[in-house]
Design a protein around this motif. Structure first.
Motif, PDB file in Angstrom:
ATOM      1  N   GLY A 240       0.808  -1.211   0.000  1.00 11.83           N
ATOM      2  CA  GLY A 240       0.000   0.000   0.000  1.00 11.83           C
ATOM      3  C   GLY A 240       0.842   1.262   0.000  1.00 11.83           C
ATOM      4  O   GLY A 240       0.561   2.217  -0.731  1.00 11.83           O
ATOM      5  N   ALA A 241       1.874   1.293   0.833  1.00  8.76           N
ATOM      6  CA  ALA A 241       2.726   2.481   0.896  1.00  8.76           C
ATOM      7  C   ALA A 241       3.511   2.666  -0.402  1.00  8.76           C
ATOM      8  O   ALA A 241       3.681   3.793  -0.885  1.00  8.76           O
ATOM      9  CB  ALA A 241       3.665   2.377   2.092  1.00  8.76           C
ATOM     10  N   LEU A 242       3.995   1.576  -0.970  1.00  7.11           N
ATOM     11  CA  LEU A 242       4.704   1.665  -2.248  1.00  7.11           C
ATOM     12  C   LEU A 242       3.797   2.217  -3.344  1.00  7.11           C
ATOM     13  O   LEU A 242       4.211   3.056  -4.155  1.00  7.11           O
ATOM     14  CB  LEU A 242       5.229   0.287  -2.654  1.00  7.11           C
ATOM     15  CG  LEU A 242       6.396  -0.274  -1.843  1.00  7.11           C
ATOM     16  CD1 LEU A 242       6.544  -1.776  -2.070  1.00  7.11           C
ATOM     17  CD2 LEU A 242       7.696   0.445  -2.200  1.00  7.11           C
TER      18      LEU A 242
ATOM     19  N   ARG B  93       5.869   1.383  -8.107  1.00  8.96           N
ATOM     20  CA  ARG B  93       4.598   0.792  -8.547  1.00  8.96           C
ATOM     21  C   ARG B  93       4.785  -0.673  -8.926  1.00  8.96           C
ATOM     22  O   ARG B  93       3.961  -1.529  -8.570  1.00  8.96           O
ATOM     23  CB  ARG B  93       4.017   1.570  -9.722  1.00  8.96           C
ATOM     24  CG  ARG B  93       2.629   1.043 -10.133  1.00  8.96           C
ATOM     25  CD  ARG B  93       2.011   1.837 -11.255  1.00  8.96           C
ATOM     26  NE  ARG B  93       0.733   1.264 -11.631  1.00  8.96           N
ATOM     27  CZ  ARG B  93      -0.445   1.647 -11.156  1.00  8.96           C
ATOM     28  NH1 ARG B  93      -0.504   2.594 -10.236  1.00  8.96           N
ATOM     29  NH2 ARG B  93      -1.556   1.068 -11.575  1.00  8.96           N
ATOM     30  N   THR B  94       5.861  -0.982  -9.612  1.00  6.21           N
ATOM     31  CA  THR B  94       6.123  -2.372  -9.987  1.00  6.21           C
ATOM     32  C   THR B  94       6.292  -3.243  -8.748  1.00  6.21           C
ATOM     33  O   THR B  94       5.774  -4.368  -8.681  1.00  6.21           O
ATOM     34  CB  THR B  94       7.380  -2.455 -10.862  1.00  6.21           C
ATOM     35  OG1 THR B  94       7.152  -1.718 -12.074  1.00  6.21           O
ATOM     36  CG2 THR B  94       7.707  -3.900 -11.203  1.00  6.21           C
ATOM     37  N   ALA B  95       7.007  -2.740  -7.749  1.00  3.81           N
ATOM     38  CA  ALA B  95       7.184  -3.499  -6.513  1.00  3.81           C
ATOM     39  C   ALA B  95       5.846  -3.735  -5.824  1.00  3.81           C
ATOM     40  O   ALA B  95       5.597  -4.822  -5.285  1.00  3.81           O
ATOM     41  CB  ALA B  95       8.132  -2.758  -5.576  1.00  3.81           C
ATOM     42  N   ALA B  96       4.969  -2.735  -5.829  1.00  7.96           N
ATOM     43  CA  ALA B  96       3.645  -2.897  -5.223  1.00  7.96           C
ATOM     44  C   ALA B  96       2.845  -3.962  -5.961  1.00  7.96           C
ATOM     45  O   ALA B  96       2.204  -4.827  -5.342  1.00  7.96           O
ATOM     46  CB  ALA B  96       2.897  -1.567  -5.235  1.00  7.96           C
ATOM     47  N   GLU B  97       2.873  -3.921  -7.283  1.00  6.01           N
ATOM     48  CA  GLU B  97       2.118  -4.898  -8.076  1.00  6.01           C
ATOM     49  C   GLU B  97       2.644  -6.313  -7.848  1.00  6.01           C
ATOM     50  O   GLU B  97       1.856  -7.264  -7.736  1.00  6.01           O
ATOM     51  CB  GLU B  97       2.191  -4.523  -9.556  1.00  6.01           C
ATOM     52  CG  GLU B  97       1.428  -3.249  -9.903  1.00  6.01           C
ATOM     53  CD  GLU B  97       1.580  -2.864 -11.365  1.00  6.01           C
ATOM     54  OE1 GLU B  97       2.457  -3.455 -12.055  1.00  6.01           O
ATOM     55  OE2 GLU B  97       0.847  -1.971 -11.816  1.00  6.01           O
ATOM     56  N   ARG B  98       3.954  -6.468  -7.776  1.00  4.38           N
ATOM     57  CA  ARG B  98       4.522  -7.798  -7.546  1.00  4.38           C
ATOM     58  C   ARG B  98       4.151  -8.305  -6.152  1.00  4.38           C
ATOM     59  O   ARG B  98       3.831  -9.481  -5.969  1.00  4.38           O
ATOM     60  CB  ARG B  98       6.033  -7.761  -7.707  1.00  4.38           C
ATOM     61  CG  ARG B  98       6.500  -7.426  -9.120  1.00  4.38           C
ATOM     62  CD  ARG B  98       8.006  -7.328  -9.191  1.00  4.38           C
ATOM     63  NE  ARG B  98       8.629  -8.648  -9.295  1.00  4.38           N
ATOM     64  CZ  ARG B  98       9.933  -8.857  -9.228  1.00  4.38           C
ATOM     65  NH1 ARG B  98      10.760  -7.833  -9.005  1.00  4.38           N
ATOM     66  NH2 ARG B  98      10.429 -10.072  -9.337  1.00  4.38           N
ATOM     67  N   ALA B  99       4.186  -7.414  -5.181  1.00  4.86           N
ATOM     68  CA  ALA B  99       3.821  -7.824  -3.822  1.00  4.86           C
ATOM     69  C   ALA B  99       2.356  -8.249  -3.748  1.00  4.86           C
ATOM     70  O   ALA B  99       2.000  -9.151  -2.980  1.00  4.86           O
ATOM     71  CB  ALA B  99       4.089  -6.687  -2.844  1.00  4.86           C
ATOM     72  N   LEU B 100       1.504  -7.620  -4.541  1.00  2.00           N
ATOM     73  CA  LEU B 100       0.080  -7.947  -4.502  1.00  2.00           C
ATOM     74  C   LEU B 100      -0.238  -9.286  -5.159  1.00  2.00           C
ATOM     75  O   LEU B 100      -1.378  -9.752  -5.089  1.00  2.00           O
ATOM     76  CB  LEU B 100      -0.738  -6.837  -5.171  1.00  2.00           C
ATOM     77  CG  LEU B 100      -0.860  -5.538  -4.375  1.00  2.00           C
ATOM     78  CD1 LEU B 100      -1.552  -4.468  -5.208  1.00  2.00           C
ATOM     79  CD2 LEU B 100      -1.624  -5.770  -3.072  1.00  2.00           C
TER      80      LEU B 100
END
Length: 677
Positions: free
Chosen positions: A546-548, A561-568
């Protein structure tokens, strides 16, 4: 004579500093001592406001005979799970895998190499209900260590190998889309308790993160069912005994399905999350009841948990002294009809009993009742009820108060900063925003080092020795992002970026995008903990996502944004099957599907009335995860303000998402429509 815990900062460890047990804090020196003496390590994990931790301490750790046996045959290590969530997580995983259940106090016996081989939670002083006594457990472990060492080593080795195979590999999956979120909503509907609100049976915990998902899903899709589950659950909780009807704030959980009898400890994290939930419910519905609960919860946190240094203490104990001087759970909060009459007189006592559900039989123990609010507003005279409430609160303040755990935990303060900043902005309470700024200042001043590395805890202005874990970096970044949106001060966005830089470089797997709860350079345990599921707070994994995502929306950073998408990706795998334990990840996924929207509000000055009106309208928009930048054109405070001129010389708002921007507007009504407010 105090033992080795006397120099610690943890209130929980300090509670055991005068035990006759020769306690060690978690340290390499403790395990070296066990190796030198060739004895097992007895690991005891708990926390300051844990009722059964206090019970076991009184029954076993304060007794000279038990302590002498422990000192002779073990090296005993005491851990505060709130200071060392990594140690707690690793051994709790082993306990749950071996026994099918867990809890605190947690009792684990380890080899000098920190490998677990025997587990338990609370052990009574005598055999009880099929449980062995603590003394029997100690003797059994001692005998096994002396006579069956090979068997102990085999068990310990197998457990460590099994834990090592529990790597989570969902980081490369795609983030959840419409189908997965719809499946998660359907699964929640099946588990929803339509009569009482909430999900599942007893004990019942406040589903804060699930409610955030439901509110965001409603905002994005218009689902009335999602909003109804959120609103009804919030109302049932706030009318129940889990909610402090006199002083505000919420207890940890309800022991029953109806929210009547709480486990009375009050935790900062619960109240921060619930304060934000009720503020967001008001934002979505305009409910005056939700507004009152949000403000009462915020006021409780500031009044009873704020420390002299400006941070927020971790918890209030469940126990306090009753009239006989015994420490009793709930003694501070419950009432009998006789106590109402003593405090109010007969006529107002009768009103209070009917209004707050106090009966002769009682709803708790020994004829006492937990105060509830079972009757809708309008039945009683509001001014008279408020007078009764104030008088009861004043009388309650004369009782011995529960103990307070003054430890400041970075992650939980991050949650409080976000809640207080938003609640203060929504309801024109600058004092709440100032409290959020004070806590943020403390975290920067005391918890962050020159490289923006975080310390997990502090107490009395002294930083603890333990490094921050993923949830600390993520939740503090979340709090700073909320503060940036509310105050228009870009320095908070900068601090969030520094913390999230650590998330990318020290907590993320560069190959898969999976996240770990401890940094790559943290102390090595028998396993590197990694858990994407929510528990009492958002998992570090989903909080980081969420923070990313929010930081990426503010700055345009593709890496974040890419890191957030991968984490999701883990939410795609687990969210539809276990949505109750992926609530915050599902909420973040809603923001991703909605954009999230980027709002820039520019004015000739921050004090310009029209600019402030647009700013507040932007903050009140319900678009999931929308970020707000507020300032003057080209001030340099926020990237979103760059090249955003005033329209016709007056305050202007810009709304963008997915590389597309709406026409700029100077009209708050147009902005409200654009953001779903």
């Amino acid at each position: 004579m105090p033992n080795r815990l006397a120099d610690e900062t943890s209130p929980y460890l300090l509670q055991h500093a005068d035990n006759p047990v020769d306690w060690w804090p978690w340290s390499a020196e403790a395990f070296a001592e066990a190796r030198r003496r060739d004895v097992p390590v007895l690991l005891s994990v708990g926390y300051s406001s844990c009722h059964w931790c206090h019970v076991m301490a009184h029954e076993s750790f304060e007794g000279d005979d038990t302590a002498a046996y422990m000192n002779e045959h073990f090296v005993s290590v005491k851990v505060d799970r709130e200071e060392r969530p990594d140690v707690d997580a690793v051994y709790m995983e082993a306990v749950q895998a071996a026994t099918g259940q867990g809890g605190w106090p947690m009792t684990v016996f380890l080899t000098p190499d920190a490998e677990p081989f025997y587990f338990g939670t609370y052990f009574p002083p005598e055999p009880r209900h099929g449980m062995p006594s603590f003394g029997q457990v100690l003797e059994g472990v001692r005998q096994a260590w002396r006579t069956r060492r090979d068997e102990v080593a085999d068990v310990a080795g197998k457990i460590v190998r099994d834990l090592a195979q529990r790597e989570i590999g969902h980081g490369t999956a795609r983030p959840p889309g419409e189908e997965e979120l719809a499946q998660a909503l359907l699964a929640l509907t099946r588990e929803y308790d339509a009569r009482r609100g909430g999900f599942g049976g007893a004990p019942k915990f406040p589903p804060s993160m699930v409610i955030e998902f439901l509110l965001r899903h409603h905002a994005r899709t218009g689902s009335e069912g999602a909003l109804q589950m959120a609103a009804d659950t919030c109302e049932r909780m706030a009318r129940g005994g889990i909610h402090d009807q006199l002083g505000g704030g919420f207890a940890r959980y309800s022991v029953d399905r109806d929210w009547v009898v709480p486990h009375f400890e009050k935790m900062l994290y619960d109240n921060a999350l619930l304060c934000r939930v009720y503020a967001h419910l008001w934002r979505a519905t305009g409910s005056d009841f939700a507004r009152r609960v949000a403000l009462a919860t915020a006021d409780f946190m500031v009044r009873e948990l704020r420390t002299a240094e400006g941070g927020f203490a971790s918890a209030l104990d469940a126990d306090s002294e009753d009239r006989t001087g015994r420490h009793v759970e709930g003694a501070y909060y419950v009432w009998t009809p006789a106590q109402l009459r003593e405090a109010l007189g007969d006529e107002d006592a009768e009103l209070a009993a009917r209004c707050f559900g106090v009966t002769e039989e009682g709803t708790f123990e020994h004829g006492s009742s937990v105060l509830q609010l079972p009757v809708q507003e309008g039945v009683f005279d509001a001014d008279r009820v408020e007078s009764v409430r104030r008088r009861l609160l004043a009388r309650r303040a004369e009782r011995p108060a529960p103990g307070r755990d003054d430890k400041v935990v970075a992650a939980w303060n991050g949650l409080a900063i976000a809640a207080l900043a938003e609640t203060g902005a929504y309801f024109d309470r600058p004092d709440l925003v100032e409290a959020a700024v004070g806590a943020a200042d403390l975290l920067v001043r005391l918890h962050m080092d020159e490289h923006a590395g975080l310390r997990r805890t502090s107490k009395d202005g002294r930083a603890g020795a333990n490094a921050g874990v993923l949830e600390d970096y993520a939740d503090v970044a979340e709090g700073f992002l909320a503060l940036a949106s509310v105050t228009g001060e870009g320095v908070w966005l900068d601090f969030a970026g520094l913390l999230l830089g650590h998330v990318l470089t020290r907590f993320a797997d560069p190959e898969s995008g999976s996240l770990y709860d401890t940094a790559v350079d943290a102390e090595r345990l028998i396993r590197r903990p990694q858990d994407p599921t929510d528990n009492a707070t958002p998992s570090g994994w989903s909080a980081a996502a969420g923070a990313l995502l929010g930081y990426a929306a503010h700055t345009g950073s593709e890496a974040h944004r890419t890191a957030a998408e991968r984490a999701l990706g883990v939410v795609s795998a687990l969210g539809p099957r276990a949505p109750r334990f992926m609530g915050w990840g599902l909420a973040v996924a809603e923001a991703l599907l909605d954009g999230p929207r980027e709002v820039a509000v520019v004015g000739p000055s921050l004090d310009d009335a029209a600019a402030r009106d647009l700013h507040r309208t932007a903050l009140l928009g319900t678009a999931p995860g929308a970020v707000v930048a507020y300032g003057t054109p080209d001030s340099g405070e926020f990237p979103l303000l760059a090249d955003r001129p005033l329209a016709h010389g007056v305050a202007t708002a810009y709304v963008c998402r997915d590389f597309t921007c709406d026409a700029p507007t100077t009209d708050p009504d147009h902005l409200r429509t654009a953001l779903g407010g």
